[in-house]
Design a protein around this motif. Structure first.
Motif, PDB file in Angstrom:
ATOM      1  N   LEU A  11      -5.776  -0.187  19.053  1.00  0.00           N
ATOM      2  CA  LEU A  11      -6.470  -1.276  18.370  1.00  0.00           C
ATOM      3  C   LEU A  11      -7.297  -0.840  17.170  1.00  0.00           C
ATOM      4  N   GLY A  12      -7.646   0.434  17.084  1.00  0.00           N
ATOM      5  CA  GLY A  12      -8.608   0.841  16.074  1.00  0.00           C
ATOM      6  C   GLY A  12      -8.112   1.925  15.141  1.00  0.00           C
ATOM      7  N   GLY A  13      -9.051   2.630  14.591  1.00  0.00           N
ATOM      8  CA  GLY A  13      -8.781   3.733  13.682  1.00  0.00           C
ATOM      9  C   GLY A  13     -10.034   4.574  13.588  1.00  0.00           C
ATOM     10  N   ILE A  14     -10.013   5.543  12.695  1.00  0.00           N
ATOM     11  CA  ILE A  14     -11.142   6.468  12.591  1.00  0.00           C
ATOM     12  C   ILE A  14     -11.385   6.810  11.133  1.00  0.00           C
ATOM     13  N   GLY A  15     -12.643   7.024  10.786  1.00  0.00           N
ATOM     14  CA  GLY A  15     -12.987   7.396   9.425  1.00  0.00           C
ATOM     15  C   GLY A  15     -13.278   6.191   8.543  1.00  0.00           C
ATOM     16  N   SER A  16     -13.484   6.451   7.258  1.00  0.00           N
ATOM     17  CA  SER A  16     -13.769   5.382   6.301  1.00  0.00           C
ATOM     18  C   SER A  16     -12.600   4.415   6.205  1.00  0.00           C
ATOM     19  N   ARG A  17     -12.920   3.142   6.055  1.00  0.00           N
ATOM     20  CA  ARG A  17     -11.956   2.034   5.921  1.00  0.00           C
ATOM     21  C   ARG A  17     -11.069   1.894   7.156  1.00  0.00           C
ATOM     22  N   SER A  18     -11.555   2.354   8.308  1.00  0.00           N
ATOM     23  CA  SER A  18     -10.744   2.273   9.524  1.00  0.00           C
ATOM     24  C   SER A  18     -10.573   0.832   9.998  1.00  0.00           C
ATOM     25  N   ARG A  19     -11.465  -0.069   9.620  1.00  0.00           N
ATOM     26  CA  ARG A  19     -11.276  -1.481   9.961  1.00  0.00           C
ATOM     27  C   ARG A  19     -10.301  -2.158   9.005  1.00  0.00           C
ATOM     28  N   ARG A  20      -9.870  -1.441   8.011  1.00  0.00           N
ATOM     29  CA  ARG A  20      -8.926  -1.969   7.025  1.00  0.00           C
ATOM     30  C   ARG A  20      -7.678  -1.092   6.946  1.00  0.00           C
ATOM     31  N   THR A  21      -7.189  -0.655   8.090  1.00  0.00           N
ATOM     32  CA  THR A  21      -5.912   0.046   8.333  1.00  0.00           C
ATOM     33  C   THR A  21      -5.977   1.551   8.140  1.00  0.00           C
ATOM     34  N   ALA A  22      -6.976   2.107   7.443  1.00  0.00           N
ATOM     35  CA  ALA A  22      -7.028   3.559   7.263  1.00  0.00           C
ATOM     36  C   ALA A  22      -7.332   4.240   8.599  1.00  0.00           C
ATOM     37  N   GLY A  23      -6.885   5.488   8.736  1.00  0.00           N
ATOM     38  CA  GLY A  23      -7.185   6.249   9.936  1.00  0.00           C
ATOM     39  C   GLY A  23      -6.497   5.756  11.187  1.00  0.00           C
TER      40      GLY A  23
END
Length: 386
Positions: A161-173
């Motif tokens: 469901l998620g991600g990691i690092g900068s812009r992780s809420r916008r598909t990065a990481g």
């Protein structure tokens, strides 16, 4: 001592760095631990509710530790080992405006040497980098199995469901794993359609909610919740569509978000009036997160933020997570998770940072504008879980 090993792969650019965020990119265990802590808190909130923060922090600290002496060090250690050397790359803006640039706008170079405010582009670990993540309990730890199980649950949620690092809420990481099952959870998706992916996510969430954390007393969260809580009443999840590559998925999602928000009415005209001193009902676009920068051809400009009393609230993270999933079938899905958490602290207002002093106004009272945007994805499949 118990441990589990996972082979992870970056699906999208990973913007992760240390004290100098624009001087390099690296895999950092503290950042991964922080991300796991976030997802553990979200799932615990879905079990015990959001009313007893002391109990929540205690359960969270039992797994990942705390700074005070009573809670002690982390019960689960996290180690990262890249399989191959990785050369970080600076993020470069596309020659023509792109959806990807819209999502990663703050990663590009900014300012200028002449004005003394130049910031180089952020560097990222490119997609396709693989590394081993080890979750290992401390020697001699009591109830080690349950602590490791909680960390595995958090990792599954981070990957799906998620991600990691900068812009992780916008598909990065965004991350994926090689095929692996741990504690009954399939870490790799093998779907070919959004419906199949939604069903696999539903099965995983059902396992977590029905069989994990069996000894704690279950309570429902408030609606909206006081923080991001993974519960059917406070979190909706969708698989938005299928693409041939991660870049295509990022571009499609970013372009739709850009086109939906660009000069959107009534916000575009209302904010212009607000910056000139008039009162308006709210700024609907603020529901996607703060701050918001507005610039008009007339020369007026301002930044929408928030304040509680005399205290400025410079940032409110988006309630919407967007991530890209890679399946064992070579398909790429976009997954959206919308948390129905309280947008701002009680009695906080939206404010505008501009030359004048516009009146404060009410924040958006729901996230319907985000759901309206999500409705543009014709193939989307909702993940129904209880």
């Amino acid at each position: 001592m118990q441990e589990l090993k996972f082979t992870l792969e970056t699906v999208t650019p990973l913007f992760l760095a240390g004290a100098e965020p624009r001087q390099g990119a690296e895999l950092r265990p503290p950042s991964f631990r922080g991300a796991l802590r976030y997802w553990l808190r979200a799932t615990l909130g879905g079990m015990i509710g959001d009313g007893d923060l002391a109990q929540l922090h205690h359960l969270e600290n039992q797994v990942f530790g705390a700074a005070d002496e009573q809670e002690g060090a982390s019960a689960v250690r996290l180690l990262l080992h890249p399989f191959h050397p990785v050369s970080p790359q600076p993020y470069q803006r596309s020659r023509s405006p792109s959806g990807k640039d819209y999502l990663y706008w703050s990663m590009v170079a900014s300012g200028s040497p002449e004005r003394g405010n130049y910031q180089p582009p952020k560097q990222f670990i490119p997609a396709g980098a693989t590394f081993e993540l080890i979750l290992r309990t401390r020697p001699g730890l009591q109830d080690a199995e349950s602590k490791l199980e909680a960390a595995v649950v958090a990792l599954w949620l981070l990957v799906q469901l998620g991600g990691i690092g900068s812009r992780s809420r916008r598909t990065a990481g965004s991350l994926c794993t090689h095929p692996q099952t741990a504690l009954g959870l399939d870490f790799a998706l093998n779907a070919t359609t959004p419906q199949q992916a939604a069903e696999q996510l539903r099965q995983g969430l059902q396992i977590i909610r029905s069989t994990k954390f069996r000894t704690i007393q279950k309570r429902a969260p408030h609606v909206p919740s006081s923080f991001d809580v993974l519960h059917p009443t406070t979190a909706k999840i969708w698989v938005l569509g299928t693409w041939r590559s991660a870049d295509e998925a990022i571009e499609a999602v970013g372009a739709k978000l850009r086109d939906f928000r660009n000069r959107r009415e009534p916000d575009h005209q209302n904010v212009g009036r607000w910056l000139r001193g008039s009162s308006i009902p709210t700024v609907q676009r603020a529901a996607f997160g703060l701050p918001l920068v507005y610039r008009y051809s007339s020369g007026s400009s301002g930044t929408v933020q928030a304040q509680a009393g005399q205290d400025q609230i410079d940032r409110r993270a988006s309630p919407l997570w967007l991530k890209i999933s890679k399946t064992t079938q070579g398909k790429f899905f976009a997954v959206a998770t919308l948390f129905n958490a309280r947008f701002l602290p009680e009695r906080a207002k939206l404010s505008a940072r501009t030359q004048g002093q516009p009146p404060t106004i009410d924040p958006p009272d729901d996230y319907s504008i985000i759901e309206n945007w999500l409705n543009q994805f014709a193939e989307k499949a909702e993940v129904s879980y209880e």
